[in-house]
Design a protein around this motif. Structure first.
Motif, PDB file in Angstrom:
ATOM      1  N   ALA A  52       0.831  -1.211   0.000  1.00 19.91           N
ATOM      2  CA  ALA A  52       0.000   0.000   0.000  1.00 19.91           C
ATOM      3  C   ALA A  52       0.863   1.258   0.000  1.00 19.91           C
ATOM      4  CB  ALA A  52      -0.923  -0.008   1.214  1.00 19.91           C
ATOM      5  N   PHE A  53       1.876   1.279   0.831  1.00 14.24           N
ATOM      6  CA  PHE A  53       2.753   2.448   0.899  1.00 14.24           C
ATOM      7  C   PHE A  53       3.383   2.744  -0.454  1.00 14.24           C
ATOM      8  CE2 PHE A  53       7.064   4.156   1.573  1.00 14.24           C
ATOM      9  CZ  PHE A  53       6.744   5.355   2.208  1.00 14.24           C
ATOM     10  N   ASN A  54       3.807   1.712  -1.159  1.00 16.76           N
ATOM     11  CA  ASN A  54       4.433   1.914  -2.464  1.00 16.76           C
ATOM     12  C   ASN A  54       3.471   2.492  -3.493  1.00 16.76           C
ATOM     13  OD1 ASN A  54       6.882   0.972  -1.544  1.00 16.76           O
ATOM     14  ND2 ASN A  54       6.563  -1.129  -2.256  1.00 16.76           N
ATOM     15  N   ARG A  55       2.171   2.371  -3.237  1.00 22.41           N
ATOM     16  CA  ARG A  55       1.164   2.993  -4.111  1.00 22.41           C
ATOM     17  C   ARG A  55       0.577   4.266  -3.491  1.00 22.41           C
ATOM     18  NH1 ARG A  55      -0.802   0.885  -8.645  1.00 22.41           N
ATOM     19  NH2 ARG A  55      -0.036  -1.165  -9.277  1.00 22.41           N
ATOM     20  N   ARG A  56       1.223   4.760  -2.440  1.00 26.16           N
ATOM     21  CA  ARG A  56       0.799   5.990  -1.756  1.00 26.16           C
ATOM     22  C   ARG A  56      -0.631   5.887  -1.213  1.00 26.16           C
ATOM     23  NH1 ARG A  56       4.368  10.192  -2.351  1.00 26.16           N
ATOM     24  NH2 ARG A  56       6.001   9.889  -3.936  1.00 26.16           N
ATOM     25  N   ILE A  57      -0.975   4.696  -0.738  1.00 30.04           N
ATOM     26  CA  ILE A  57      -2.262   4.459  -0.093  1.00 30.04           C
ATOM     27  C   ILE A  57      -2.045   4.542   1.416  1.00 30.04           C
ATOM     28  CG2 ILE A  57      -4.066   2.734   0.323  1.00 30.04           C
ATOM     29  CD1 ILE A  57      -3.366   1.610  -2.513  1.00 30.04           C
ATOM     30  N   LYS A  58      -2.922   5.233   2.113  1.00 31.98           N
ATOM     31  CA  LYS A  58      -2.796   5.357   3.566  1.00 31.98           C
ATOM     32  C   LYS A  58      -2.864   3.968   4.218  1.00 31.98           C
ATOM     33  CE  LYS A  58      -4.931   9.949   4.083  1.00 31.98           C
ATOM     34  NZ  LYS A  58      -5.209  10.214   2.647  1.00 31.98           N
ATOM     35  N   VAL A  59      -2.026   3.749   5.222  1.00 29.13           N
ATOM     36  CA  VAL A  59      -2.012   2.500   5.973  1.00 29.13           C
ATOM     37  C   VAL A  59      -2.547   2.767   7.378  1.00 29.13           C
ATOM     38  CG1 VAL A  59      -0.578   0.670   6.953  1.00 29.13           C
ATOM     39  CG2 VAL A  59      -0.075   1.561   4.655  1.00 29.13           C
ATOM     40  N   ILE A  60      -3.527   1.960   7.788  1.00 25.77           N
ATOM     41  CA  ILE A  60      -4.085   2.015   9.140  1.00 25.77           C
ATOM     42  C   ILE A  60      -3.678   0.735   9.854  1.00 25.77           C
ATOM     43  CG2 ILE A  60      -6.193   2.167  10.512  1.00 25.77           C
ATOM     44  CD1 ILE A  60      -7.512   3.467   8.020  1.00 25.77           C
ATOM     45  N   HIS A  61      -3.042   0.897  11.004  1.00 29.08           N
ATOM     46  CA  HIS A  61      -2.498  -0.271  11.708  1.00 29.08           C
ATOM     47  C   HIS A  61      -3.286  -0.511  12.991  1.00 29.08           C
ATOM     48  CE1 HIS A  61       1.272  -2.376  13.595  1.00 29.08           C
ATOM     49  NE2 HIS A  61       0.355  -3.235  13.192  1.00 29.08           N
ATOM     50  N   LEU A  62      -4.050  -1.593  12.998  1.00 24.66           N
ATOM     51  CA  LEU A  62      -4.788  -2.011  14.190  1.00 24.66           C
ATOM     52  C   LEU A  62      -3.875  -2.854  15.068  1.00 24.66           C
ATOM     53  CD1 LEU A  62      -7.634  -2.202  15.577  1.00 24.66           C
ATOM     54  CD2 LEU A  62      -7.963  -4.319  14.292  1.00 24.66           C
ATOM     55  N   GLU A  63      -3.934  -2.604  16.387  1.00 20.11           N
ATOM     56  CA  GLU A  63      -3.039  -3.216  17.371  1.00 20.11           C
ATOM     57  C   GLU A  63      -1.614  -2.706  17.159  1.00 20.11           C
ATOM     58  OE1 GLU A  63      -3.191  -7.432  19.581  1.00 20.11           O
ATOM     59  OE2 GLU A  63      -2.040  -7.513  17.722  1.00 20.11           O
ATOM     60  N   ALA A  64      -1.493  -1.422  17.048  1.00 15.64           N
ATOM     61  CA  ALA A  64      -0.190  -0.782  16.839  1.00 15.64           C
ATOM     62  C   ALA A  64       0.507  -0.534  18.170  1.00 15.64           C
ATOM     63  CB  ALA A  64      -0.382   0.543  16.102  1.00 15.64           C
ATOM     64  N   GLY A  65       1.830  -0.464  18.112  1.00 14.51           N
ATOM     65  CA  GLY A  65       2.610  -0.023  19.261  1.00 14.51           C
ATOM     66  C   GLY A  65       3.083  -1.105  20.194  1.00 14.51           C
ATOM     67  N   LEU A  66       2.809  -2.381  19.912  1.00 16.35           N
ATOM     68  CA  LEU A  66       3.347  -3.435  20.760  1.00 16.35           C
ATOM     69  C   LEU A  66       4.861  -3.532  20.543  1.00 16.35           C
ATOM     70  CD1 LEU A  66       0.285  -4.117  20.666  1.00 16.35           C
ATOM     71  CD2 LEU A  66       0.930  -6.511  20.890  1.00 16.35           C
ATOM     72  N   ARG A  67       5.603  -3.673  21.622  1.00  9.83           N
ATOM     73  CA  ARG A  67       7.051  -3.773  21.528  1.00  9.83           C
ATOM     74  C   ARG A  67       7.573  -4.724  22.605  1.00  9.83           C
ATOM     75  NH1 ARG A  67       5.820  -1.534  17.526  1.00  9.83           N
ATOM     76  NH2 ARG A  67       6.675   0.402  16.632  1.00  9.83           N
TER      77      ARG A  67
END
Length: 376
Positions: free
Chosen positions: A103-118
């Motif tokens: 998606a990023f390579n086509r300049r499409i916005k990416v929404i990340h569910l369950e983000a920030g786990l480390r």
């Protein structure tokens, strides 16, 4: 557009997909990669989801690079055809990282569910820690499950305006699935639950445990089964032949060990709810079991889900054979120790995570107000 390929992704995305389908003003295209073919189809059936596209990337014995290459190659023409305004991914699998990059390579916005786990260790869990960090770098909207996850993102200098704390959608899915009381297809499981006896639920599959650790897990479970003949051990075996070859041979002759194929999600939630103790290396189980008041012993050296450890319902014990036996035995033998862990404390969600996630997505794409952040 949402893209997912494994059973855990399907479970956690299902409440969001259903909520998006119910909203006017947003059109949803659902794409599956088929990374976990049969288990994925079972979850879709439970929640009534019919994918619009199936990339069918699964191939026996394929490596991580082959898997990611297939996702990139087969997803790209779908992105070109559908031209979505945003792509929603969940979690940290190779499907997630590959789809986010496509998606990023086509300049499409990416929404990340369950983000920030480390976890703080790029090699543990492998490859999930790297996948989630890669996805963070290309995401426009970060749907963090907890304030801890949000703070991880803030420490990486992400703008606070791009982060919404939703709670974890796995709790939304769990509450719905438990209510369904799906019947068991395996008579042995039905009998174990009907007997009212104690149950030790074991799940183990993590890639970083393949090198010797899983053999120790198998030996530890054997010792426990022989020490506690009145405790039924339930082990849904991952289909990966590496996992089975390491884990199952020590358990073959034990009458109180029930080894099953991977359980459909509805059946697995019933076993979780009935279990006395849960021994696992799974990330999702760490989130679900506290909702059910179940002590969880995690066979890993670290976790990207520290909230339940802090709450006292999850304990990291590693993969040393003797320690596994000792920790499980302590909970089976010491009523006070058991009660201290068996608290229905759930720092991960309140069943409204999908509602918060959809409000944040709407705010990004068509305007409107987000809901207040989840606060455990």
């Amino acid at each position: 557009m949402t893209v997912y390929g494994t059973r855990p992704e399907a479970i956690k995305l299902a409440p969001v997909i259903k909520a998006l389908e119910a909203r006017q003003g947003l059109d949803l295209v659902t794409v599956v990669t088929g990374q976990h073919r049969e288990m994925l189809d079972q979850v879709n059936a439970i929640f009534g989801i019919v994918p619009d596209h199936d990339l069918d990337v699964f191939s026996h014995g394929q490596g991580l690079n082959s898997l990611m290459a297939r996702v990139l190659e087969r997803l790209d023409p779908v992105l070109e055809k559908e031209a979505p305004d945003a792509l929603l991914v969940q979690g940290d699998t190779s499907t997630v990282a590959a789809a986010a990059m496509a998606a990023f390579n086509r300049r499409i916005k990416v929404i990340h569910l369950e983000a920030g786990l480390r976890s703080g260790d790029i090699l543990s869990p492998f490859p999930e820690e790297a996948n989630r960090k890669v996805t963070t770098q290309v995401a426009t909207l970060h749907l963090a499950p907890t304030s801890t996850s949000k703070n991880n993102l803030l420490r990486e200098s992400l703008p606070e305006s791009t982060i919404a704390v939703t709670g974890n959608t796995v709790i939304d899915a769990l509450l719905e699935a438990v209510e369904q009381q799906v019947p068991f297809t395996d008579a042995r499981l039905a009998g174990a639950l009907e007997s009212g006896g104690r149950i030790l639920l074991v799940t183990s599959h993590r890639r970083e445990n393949w090198d010797g650790a899983m053999e120790r897990v198998g030996q530890a479970v054997r010792r426990l089964a022989r020490t506690y003949p009145n405790v039924t051990v339930v082990l849904p075996a991952h289909r990966n032949p590496v996992v089975r070859a390491a884990l199952l041979p020590p358990l073959a002759d034990l009458t109180n060990v029930i080894v099953t194929e991977p359980l459909p999600y509805g059946e697995f939630t019933r076993v979780m709810a009935a279990a006395t103790v849960i021994l696992t290396d799974s990330g999702g189980v760490q989130e679900e079991a506290p909702s059910l008041g179940k002590p969880v012993l995690v066979m890993r050296e670290n976790t990207e889900r520290p909230e339940a450890v802090d709450a006292g319902t999850v304990r990291l014990i590693g993969t040393d054979e003797s320690r596994i036996v000792s920790e499980v035995s302590n909970l089976l033998d010491d009523e006070r120790a058991y009660r201290e862990m068996a608290n229905a404390v759930n720092p991960y969600g309140d069943g409204r995570a999908a509602e918060r996630a959809v409000a944040a997505i709407e705010s990004l794409l068509i305007g409107g107000e987000r809901l207040p952040d989840f606060d455990a």
